[in-house]
Motif scaffolding. Structure first.
Motif, mmCIF file in Angstrom:
data_model
loop_
_atom_site.group_PDB
_atom_site.id
_atom_site.type_symbol
_atom_site.label_atom_id
_atom_site.label_comp_id
_atom_site.label_asym_id
_atom_site.label_seq_id
_atom_site.Cartn_x
_atom_site.Cartn_y
_atom_site.Cartn_z
ATOM 1 N N GLY A 143 -11.450 11.869 6.704
ATOM 2 C CA GLY A 143 -10.740 12.238 5.480
ATOM 3 C C GLY A 143 -9.282 11.825 5.533
ATOM 4 N N CYS A 144 -8.600 12.099 6.639
ATOM 5 C CA CYS A 144 -7.191 11.758 6.760
ATOM 6 C C CYS A 144 -6.974 10.244 6.813
ATOM 7 C CB CYS A 144 -6.595 12.408 8.004
ATOM 8 S SG CYS A 144 -6.329 14.182 7.850
ATOM 9 N N THR A 145 -7.906 9.529 7.446
ATOM 10 C CA THR A 145 -7.792 8.072 7.481
ATOM 11 C C THR A 145 -7.864 7.498 6.075
ATOM 12 O OG1 THR A 145 -8.790 7.955 9.693
ATOM 13 C CG2 THR A 145 -8.803 5.938 8.372
ATOM 14 N N ILE A 146 -8.812 7.986 5.280
ATOM 15 C CA ILE A 146 -8.898 7.548 3.879
ATOM 16 C C ILE A 146 -7.626 7.936 3.128
ATOM 17 C CG2 ILE A 146 -10.116 7.916 1.690
ATOM 18 C CD1 ILE A 146 -12.685 8.292 3.334
ATOM 19 N N GLY A 147 -7.119 9.127 3.412
ATOM 20 C CA GLY A 147 -5.915 9.598 2.743
ATOM 21 C C GLY A 147 -4.703 8.738 3.033
ATOM 22 N N ILE A 148 -4.459 8.407 4.314
ATOM 23 C CA ILE A 148 -3.268 7.621 4.627
ATOM 24 C C ILE A 148 -3.405 6.175 4.134
ATOM 25 C CG2 ILE A 148 -2.666 9.053 6.591
ATOM 26 C CD1 ILE A 148 -3.547 6.799 8.437
ATOM 27 N N VAL A 149 -4.637 5.677 4.048
ATOM 28 C CA VAL A 149 -4.836 4.344 3.474
ATOM 29 C C VAL A 149 -4.446 4.348 1.993
ATOM 30 C CG1 VAL A 149 -6.600 2.674 2.760
ATOM 31 C CG2 VAL A 149 -6.577 3.527 5.104
ATOM 32 N N LEU A 150 -4.863 5.382 1.262
ATOM 33 C CA LEU A 150 -4.513 5.482 -0.156
ATOM 34 C C LEU A 150 -3.004 5.652 -0.342
ATOM 35 C CD1 LEU A 150 -7.423 7.809 -1.368
ATOM 36 C CD2 LEU A 150 -7.110 5.381 -1.908
ATOM 37 N N VAL A 151 -2.382 6.488 0.486
ATOM 38 C CA VAL A 151 -0.928 6.654 0.416
ATOM 39 C C VAL A 151 -0.238 5.326 0.738
ATOM 40 C CG1 VAL A 151 1.071 7.800 1.436
ATOM 41 C CG2 VAL A 151 -1.001 9.104 0.990
ATOM 42 N N GLY A 152 -0.764 4.623 1.736
ATOM 43 C CA GLY A 152 -0.204 3.321 2.093
ATOM 44 C C GLY A 152 -0.279 2.330 0.949
ATOM 45 N N PHE A 153 -1.397 2.309 0.228
ATOM 46 C CA PHE A 153 -1.527 1.426 -0.934
ATOM 47 C C PHE A 153 -0.447 1.727 -1.971
ATOM 48 C CE2 PHE A 153 -6.391 0.607 -0.413
ATOM 49 C CZ PHE A 153 -6.114 -0.223 0.651
ATOM 50 N N ALA A 154 -0.230 3.017 -2.222
ATOM 51 C CA ALA A 154 0.780 3.410 -3.210
ATOM 52 C C ALA A 154 2.170 2.964 -2.766
ATOM 53 C CB ALA A 154 0.747 4.927 -3.410
ATOM 54 N N PHE A 155 2.499 3.172 -1.491
ATOM 55 C CA PHE A 155 3.819 2.792 -0.995
ATOM 56 C C PHE A 155 3.987 1.274 -0.953
ATOM 57 C CE2 PHE A 155 4.445 6.976 1.590
ATOM 58 C CZ PHE A 155 4.721 7.642 0.404
ATOM 59 N N ILE A 156 2.917 0.545 -0.654
ATOM 60 C CA ILE A 156 2.988 -0.918 -0.666
ATOM 61 C C ILE A 156 3.283 -1.421 -2.079
ATOM 62 C CG2 ILE A 156 1.615 -3.038 -0.440
ATOM 63 C CD1 ILE A 156 0.210 -1.709 1.946
ATOM 64 N N ALA A 157 2.632 -0.831 -3.069
ATOM 65 C CA ALA A 157 2.877 -1.216 -4.463
ATOM 66 C C ALA A 157 4.320 -0.928 -4.858
ATOM 67 C CB ALA A 157 1.913 -0.482 -5.391
ATOM 68 N N ILE A 158 4.843 0.214 -4.413
ATOM 69 C CA ILE A 158 6.246 0.553 -4.687
ATOM 70 C C ILE A 158 7.178 -0.454 -4.017
ATOM 71 C CG2 ILE A 158 8.057 2.258 -4.245
ATOM 72 C CD1 ILE A 158 5.877 4.430 -4.530
ATOM 73 N N GLY A 159 6.905 -0.766 -2.747
ATOM 74 C CA GLY A 159 7.724 -1.737 -2.020
ATOM 75 C C GLY A 159 7.683 -3.113 -2.658
ATOM 76 N N MET A 160 6.522 -3.511 -3.170
ATOM 77 C CA MET A 160 6.401 -4.797 -3.855
ATOM 78 C C MET A 160 7.272 -4.830 -5.105
ATOM 79 S SD MET A 160 2.420 -5.998 -3.772
ATOM 80 C CE MET A 160 2.853 -7.309 -4.900
ATOM 81 N N PHE A 161 7.221 -3.757 -5.876
ATOM 82 C CA PHE A 161 8.020 -3.692 -7.101
ATOM 83 C C PHE A 161 9.506 -3.803 -6.778
ATOM 84 C CE2 PHE A 161 10.430 -0.854 -10.016
ATOM 85 C CZ PHE A 161 10.391 -1.678 -11.142
ATOM 86 N N VAL A 162 9.957 -3.088 -5.765
ATOM 87 C CA VAL A 162 11.371 -3.150 -5.373
ATOM 88 C C VAL A 162 11.733 -4.551 -4.909
ATOM 89 C CG1 VAL A 162 13.082 -2.290 -3.743
ATOM 90 C CG2 VAL A 162 11.470 -0.696 -4.789
ATOM 91 N N SER A 163 10.840 -5.184 -4.137
ATOM 92 C CA SER A 163 11.086 -6.533 -3.643
ATOM 93 C C SER A 163 11.186 -7.541 -4.790
ATOM 94 C CB SER A 163 9.973 -6.952 -2.678
ATOM 95 O OG SER A 163 10.212 -8.230 -2.135
ATOM 96 N N SER A 164 10.494 -7.268 -5.888
ATOM 97 C CA SER A 164 10.544 -8.186 -7.037
ATOM 98 C C SER A 164 11.858 -8.111 -7.795
ATOM 99 C CB SER A 164 9.382 -7.880 -7.991
ATOM 100 O OG SER A 164 9.597 -6.655 -8.682
ATOM 101 N N LEU A 165 12.682 -7.107 -7.498
ATOM 102 C CA LEU A 165 13.935 -6.905 -8.242
ATOM 103 C C LEU A 165 15.148 -7.507 -7.545
ATOM 104 C CD1 LEU A 165 13.426 -3.155 -9.262
ATOM 105 C CD2 LEU A 165 12.948 -5.195 -10.635
ATOM 106 N N THR A 166 15.003 -7.953 -6.291
ATOM 107 C CA THR A 166 16.157 -8.438 -5.540
ATOM 108 C C THR A 166 15.764 -9.592 -4.637
ATOM 109 O OG1 THR A 166 17.856 -7.796 -3.932
ATOM 110 C CG2 THR A 166 15.739 -6.711 -3.749
ATOM 111 N N GLU A 167 16.761 -10.394 -4.260
ATOM 112 C CA GLU A 167 16.498 -11.468 -3.299
ATOM 113 C C GLU A 167 16.973 -11.096 -1.900
ATOM 114 O OE1 GLU A 167 20.434 -14.300 -3.532
ATOM 115 O OE2 GLU A 167 18.720 -14.823 -4.796
ATOM 116 N N ASN A 168 17.548 -9.912 -1.771
ATOM 117 C CA ASN A 168 18.028 -9.435 -0.479
ATOM 118 C C ASN A 168 16.964 -8.547 0.155
ATOM 119 O OD1 ASN A 168 19.366 -7.896 1.602
ATOM 120 N ND2 ASN A 168 21.314 -8.528 0.719
ATOM 121 N N GLN A 169 16.395 -9.014 1.262
ATOM 122 C CA GLN A 169 15.322 -8.262 1.912
ATOM 123 C C GLN A 169 15.810 -6.918 2.444
ATOM 124 O OE1 GLN A 169 12.687 -10.377 4.594
ATOM 125 N NE2 GLN A 169 13.284 -12.345 3.742
#
Length: 248
Positions: A143-169
């Motif tokens: 259950g926790c493994t599935i949970g952290i994978v889902l949380v990771g997906f959400a955070f990856i999507a957030i990180g992608m959006f932020v990365s799309s707004l700037t050229e500074n890593q």
């Protein structure tokens, strides 16, 4: 989309970011498991997974900061926008590449649980009769493994959006870290708010409050929908950013 996926996945290992990320992830996971279970002579793994969520504050931005910021810095963004691929294909290709590295790290780290089962097996063998369950809870681990994978997906999507707004890593990483910290610590803030309506709104955005059901080995469909919704919303926002740039 598959061409973007292969290109992005290959770039993680050409620049060694993939090796560094997976090495750091596995090292932290092993140390946390030793500290929370083996070191304390406990089979409870829920604390381990909760601590792992907080490591995402650094780990996920490390994985996502380059996704679009690097394209801008190297001036290859226009090649992406003029390539024979849809904006959705471009965004999803990059997302699945980052998600592949992340999920692979999570699955490999599950090897760390084998010693727990081995120790529990030895303890059961030394007892002739016991009515008490000895060993880690497989339901909690799954259950926790599935949970952290889902949380990771959400955070990856957030990180992608932020990365799309700037050229500074570095800027992309710092902003992503700030957002993830806020989302993880909203539950603490909620304890100091008396207004019910505000608490309900804050609780909706809180990651930890919805993760608790996974720690009991229960797959809450509402929580699954919540994490997938966050993932979808920020992927859509990233698409909108590049859709505007393509036609702007």
């Amino acid at each position: 989309m598959f061409a973007i996926y292969k290109k992005e996945l290959r770039s993680y290992f050409i620049n060694a970011i993939g090796y560094v990320y997976m090495g750091v992830f596995l090292a932290i996971a092993a140390l946390l498991l030793c500290y929370t279970t083996l070191g304390s002579s406990s089979y409870d793994t829920s604390t381990y997974f909760t601590f792992m969520l907080f490591t995402f504050i650094i780990l996920i931005p490390l994985l996502t900061m380059k996704l679009f910021a690097e394209e801008k810095k190297l001036r290859t963004e226009q090649l992406l926008l003029t390539a024979p691929v849809t904006i959705w294909g471009m965004v999803l290709g990059k997302f699945f590449a980052a998600a592949t590295i992340f999920v692979s790290s999570v699955l490999i780290s599950c090897i760390n649980f084998f010693p727990l089962y081995s120790i529990a097996s030895d303890e059961r063998a030394s007892l002739e009769y016991s009515v008490v369950h000895i060993g880690p809870s497989t339901a909690t681990i799954v259950g926790c493994t599935i949970g952290i994978v889902l949380v990771g997906f959400a955070f990856i999507a957030i990180g992608m959006f932020v990365s799309s707004l700037t050229e500074n890593q570095l800027a992309a990483a710092v902003i992503s870290i700030s957002i993830i910290v806020v989302m993880l610590l909203l539950n603490v803030l909620n304890n100091y708010i008396d207004t019910y309506a505000i608490r309900v709104v804050i609780d909706w955005f809180c990651v930890l409050s919805r993760f608790s059901s996974f720690s009991y080995g229960y797959i809450d469909l509402g929580s699954v929908f919540y994490y997938l919704s966050i993932t979808g919303v920020f992927l859509l926002l990233t698409v909108r950013v590049y859709d505007k740039r393509r036609w702007g």
